[in-house]
Design a protein around this motif. Structure first.
Motif, short mmCIF file in Angstrom:
data_model
loop_
_atom_site.label_atom_id
_atom_site.label_comp_id
_atom_site.label_asym_id
_atom_site.label_seq_id
_atom_site.Cartn_x
_atom_site.Cartn_y
_atom_site.Cartn_z
N GLU A 84 -4.37 -0.69 -4.00
CA GLU A 84 -5.25 0.36 -3.50
C GLU A 84 -5.42 0.22 -1.99
O GLU A 84 -5.32 -0.87 -1.44
N ASN A 85 -5.69 1.34 -1.34
CA ASN A 85 -5.89 1.33 0.11
C ASN A 85 -7.17 0.71 0.49
O ASN A 85 -8.10 0.49 0.32
N ARG A 112 0.83 -1.21 0.00
CA ARG A 112 0.00 0.00 0.00
C ARG A 112 0.86 1.25 0.00
O ARG A 112 0.58 2.21 -0.72
N GLU A 113 1.91 1.25 0.83
CA GLU A 113 2.81 2.41 0.90
C GLU A 113 3.48 2.68 -0.43
O GLU A 113 3.71 3.84 -0.80
N ARG A 114 3.80 1.64 -1.17
CA ARG A 114 4.46 1.79 -2.47
C ARG A 114 3.47 2.07 -3.59
O ARG A 114 3.83 2.15 -4.75
N ASN A 115 2.18 2.18 -3.23
CA ASN A 115 1.10 2.42 -4.20
C ASN A 115 0.99 1.32 -5.26
O ASN A 115 0.63 1.58 -6.38
N LEU A 116 1.34 0.10 -4.87
CA LEU A 116 1.19 -1.03 -5.78
C LEU A 116 -0.21 -1.62 -5.70
O LEU A 116 -0.65 -2.32 -6.60
#
Length: 86
Positions: free
Chosen positions: A85-86, A79-83
């Motif tokens: 969705e939240n 999630r932090e790497r935007n790989l």
């Protein structure tokens, strides 16, 4: 040990990687993939499944000390790497 990803043919593939000390000076690649999660969409479903049912984590990964907490950490890092969705 960490999560590694590669992009190929428009898809992102997720792997569990370790530092490869044997090839440190011989090759540029210093990581070795020890487990393939597959395409990111399927990998995320698999990780969530393991988070809910940690007994389904493959033995080879459990032997490396991975458990429910580790899997949760991996999901958060994705999630932090935007790989994902939240």
């Amino acid at each position: 040990m960490w999560l590694s990803h590669t992009k190929a043919k428009g898809n992102i593939y997720l792997y569990l990687a370790v530092y490869d000390s044997e090839n440190y000076k011989k090759e540029k690649r210093r990581e070795r993939h020890i487990f393939s999660f597959g395409r990111i969409d399927k990998a995320v479903m698999l990780l969530h499944s393991w988070k809910k049912n940690p007994e389904n984590i493959p033995e080879e990964i459990q032997e490396l000390g991975c458990n429910k907490v580790t899997v949760s950490s991996w999901i958060n890092k994705l999630r932090e790497r935007n790989l994902i969705e939240n």
